[in-house]
Scaffold this motif. Structure first.
Motif, PDB file in Angstrom:
ATOM      1  N   GLN A 215       0.822  -1.210   0.000  1.00 35.81           N
ATOM      2  CA  GLN A 215       0.000   0.000   0.000  1.00 35.81           C
ATOM      3  C   GLN A 215       0.863   1.270   0.000  1.00 35.81           C
ATOM      4  OE1 GLN A 215      -0.079  -2.523   2.190  1.00 35.81           O
ATOM      5  NE2 GLN A 215      -0.547  -1.866   4.285  1.00 35.81           N
ATOM      6  N   ALA A 216       2.043   1.198   0.609  1.00 34.54           N
ATOM      7  CA  ALA A 216       2.946   2.357   0.566  1.00 34.54           C
ATOM      8  C   ALA A 216       3.443   2.595  -0.850  1.00 34.54           C
ATOM      9  CB  ALA A 216       4.129   2.130   1.508  1.00 34.54           C
ATOM     10  N   ILE A 217       3.785   1.521  -1.547  1.00 38.77           N
ATOM     11  CA  ILE A 217       4.263   1.650  -2.926  1.00 38.77           C
ATOM     12  C   ILE A 217       3.152   2.225  -3.812  1.00 38.77           C
ATOM     13  CG2 ILE A 217       5.319   0.437  -4.845  1.00 38.77           C
ATOM     14  CD1 ILE A 217       6.947   0.484  -2.165  1.00 38.77           C
ATOM     15  N   ALA A 218       1.919   1.740  -3.617  1.00 40.80           N
ATOM     16  CA  ALA A 218       0.786   2.243  -4.399  1.00 40.80           C
ATOM     17  C   ALA A 218       0.535   3.718  -4.114  1.00 40.80           C
ATOM     18  CB  ALA A 218      -0.462   1.421  -4.088  1.00 40.80           C
ATOM     19  N   ALA A 219       0.603   4.108  -2.843  1.00 41.36           N
ATOM     20  CA  ALA A 219       0.367   5.509  -2.480  1.00 41.36           C
ATOM     21  C   ALA A 219       1.416   6.418  -3.113  1.00 41.36           C
ATOM     22  CB  ALA A 219       0.368   5.660  -0.962  1.00 41.36           C
ATOM     23  N   PHE A 220       2.675   5.984  -3.115  1.00 37.68           N
ATOM     24  CA  PHE A 220       3.725   6.773  -3.748  1.00 37.68           C
ATOM     25  C   PHE A 220       3.512   6.869  -5.259  1.00 37.68           C
ATOM     26  CE2 PHE A 220       7.064   5.788  -0.259  1.00 37.68           C
ATOM     27  CZ  PHE A 220       6.800   6.992   0.369  1.00 37.68           C
ATOM     28  N   ALA A 221       3.158   5.754  -5.878  1.00 40.49           N
ATOM     29  CA  ALA A 221       3.059   5.722  -7.338  1.00 40.49           C
ATOM     30  C   ALA A 221       1.899   6.554  -7.859  1.00 40.49           C
ATOM     31  CB  ALA A 221       2.928   4.282  -7.813  1.00 40.49           C
ATOM     32  N   TYR A 222       0.751   6.470  -7.197  1.00 40.08           N
ATOM     33  CA  TYR A 222      -0.459   7.102  -7.718  1.00 40.08           C
ATOM     34  C   TYR A 222      -0.885   8.345  -6.934  1.00 40.08           C
ATOM     35  CZ  TYR A 222      -0.813   2.864 -10.472  1.00 40.08           C
ATOM     36  OH  TYR A 222      -0.542   1.844 -11.344  1.00 40.08           O
ATOM     37  N   GLY A 223      -0.305   8.526  -5.746  1.00 36.77           N
ATOM     38  CA  GLY A 223      -0.707   9.657  -4.926  1.00 36.77           C
ATOM     39  C   GLY A 223      -2.058   9.419  -4.270  1.00 36.77           C
ATOM     40  N   ILE A 224      -2.334  10.232  -3.264  1.00 37.02           N
ATOM     41  CA  ILE A 224      -3.618  10.185  -2.559  1.00 37.02           C
ATOM     42  C   ILE A 224      -4.186  11.598  -2.562  1.00 37.02           C
ATOM     43  CG2 ILE A 224      -4.826   9.623  -0.433  1.00 37.02           C
ATOM     44  CD1 ILE A 224      -3.492   7.202  -1.618  1.00 37.02           C
TER      45      ILE A 224
END
Length: 463
Positions: A215-224
């Protein structure tokens, strides 16, 4: 038995050792294997581990992309056992962590930072200008990416050293926006471990998030996006850092959306040793990586049956005495670990290049000469006094390295991970005219005449 290139993987046998430490043997002696055969023969984690993780990671990425902070909160509750309203670590928590840091640990971190900075500063490549003639210049300029996301794992151990390994080369590259994520810890009020926070504060990093795993990798890649008065998390250009199979899988799946350093997954060590090696040191170094994780890989490659036997005795003795004995025994007994017996040093070097270890130690006569023949490894440690532990903490090198054979084509984390090479073409009218005929000829050969016309149009009016 002699195998052809198409023969099955050699049978695996194990000598009589206690049932709870089955450090297996792969015997390659007397066999002539191709590179593909060697890659199939060396110990590896069971096939399917990454594939099994992939669907779970895809689901996590989709949840984070579609539901942002809501998904992060649910995942923190499910995986970390914490309630979370926002993952951003408050500035006061960073300052408090540094203030409360053990002075001896602070001194060790500062020395590690000093060495890492010196090595990183030396890595920055110089810009290049090439003049092909008067008014014909092509340049290559190294430009840092604008923003990076750095991941520091948690779980079975605490890794302030990984904060240093991620942050220092990014700073040396000139990156201006740095975000760091590490898993929330139930024992510390849902924040990352205080030593992680202290290391970040020591390096001047104030954008820190309590987010773990894929989930950290996803948050970095796509932003929140910002939501309900919650500040958003801007997407990054590059994601780096080590982690478990889920983190490595997430990095592979977002590659293309963002850049990544490498698939730096569960740790591994290979040791190439001959009869001159000291069994106690070989065993100690195999155990040092096995204590990371039950899935860690520890592999000995040797042409000495006597050394292999002595190392087994030392593994049993030292594994029984070490703090994380159960974890070490599980890692050493897994399919990813074991002894690879070879005929000679040449076959041992071939096996090392096929394995492409994250960490490769050379414990042979003329260890430096042997190290020069290695072509695939994340990092090479030469001789008795360059253990992997040195690289993990205080050598000045970087310990974020490619795993699972990806060192055959990937590099460890370094300054160029955070840089882009931008080519600049600057030709005058005369310099373009001098090569215009060649451009017209080549564009015609490729049936792309408009390419040539774009050049001749600049001279059509005689200006």
């Amino acid at each position: 038995m002699t195998l052809s290139a198409d023969s099955p993987v050699p049978a695996v046998t194990a000598p009589p050792v206690p049932a709870d430490l089955n450090f297996r043997t792969v015997d390659l002696r007397g066999q002539r294997l191709t590179l593909a055969g060697l890659r199939a023969a060396v110990p590896r984690a069971q096939a399917g581990t990454m594939a099994d993780a992939e669907q779970k990671v895809l689901d996590i990425i989709d949840a984070v992309r579609s539901r942002g902070f809501e998904a992060l909160s649910e995942l923190a509750r499910a995986f970390d056992g914490v309630e979370q309203s926002h993952p951003r670590v408050p500035a006061e928590a960073l300052a408090q962590a540094l203030a409360g840091l053990d002075p001896a640990v602070r001194a060790a971190l500062e020395e590690s930072i000093r060495r890492a900075r010196r090595f990183a500063d030396a890595q920055r490549p110089a810009d290049t200008d090439v003049e092909f003639g008067e008014g014909a210049v092509v340049s290559q300029n190294w430009v840092p990416v604008a923003r990076v996301g750095l991941y520091v794992p948690g779980g079975l151990a605490v890794y302030p050293s990984s904060v240093i390994m991620n942050v220092v080369p990014a700073l040396a590259a000139g990156v201006e926006s740095i975000a760091l994520a590490s898993p929330p810890q139930k024992d510390f009020g849902g924040l990352p471990h205080p030593t992680i926070l202290a290391a970040a504060c020591l390096l001047g990093i104030d954008e820190v998030y309590a987010i773990g795993g894929a989930q950290a990798i996803a948050a970095f890649a796509y932003g929140i996006p910002a939501a309900e008065e919650k500040a958003g998390l801007d997407p990054v250009d590059v994601v780096t850092g080590p982690g478990n199979v889920f983190v490595a899988t997430a990095k592979r799946l977002v590659k293309g959306v963002v850049g990544i350093d490498s698939e730096a997954g569960t740790t591994e060590i290979a040791i190439l040793a001959d009869a001159t090696a000291r069994p106690g040191l070989v065993a100690a170094d195999l155990i040092s990586q096995a204590e990371h994780d039950p899935k860690a890989a520890s592999v000995l490659i040797t042409d000495s049956v006597d050394l292999a036997a002595a190392v087994r005795v030392e593994l049993e003795r030292q594994a029984a005495a070490t703090k994380h004995s159960a974890r070490v025994r599980e890692a050493l007994s897994g399919p990813q670990s074991g002894v690879v017996l070879v005929d000679n040093l040449d076959q041992g070097i071939a096996a090392c290049n096929a394995y492409a270890a994250e960490h490769l130690e050379i414990m042979t006569a003329d260890a430096a000469g042997v190290a020069g023949r290695i072509r695939s490894a994340g990092a090479i440690f030469v001789g008795d006094y360059s253990p992997v532990s040195l690289g993990d903490y205080c050598a000045g090198s970087n310990h974020v390295l490619p795993t699972s054979g990806t060192a055959a084509f990937s590099s460890g984390l370094n300054v160029t991970t955070f840089l882009r090479a931008i080519q600049v073409v600057n030709y005058s009218r005369a310099a373009l005219e001098a090569v215009s005929g060649h451009i017209v000829s080549l564009s015609g050969a490729e049936d792309l005449p408009a390419h040539g016309e774009a050049v001749t149009a600049r001279f059509a009016d005689g200006s």
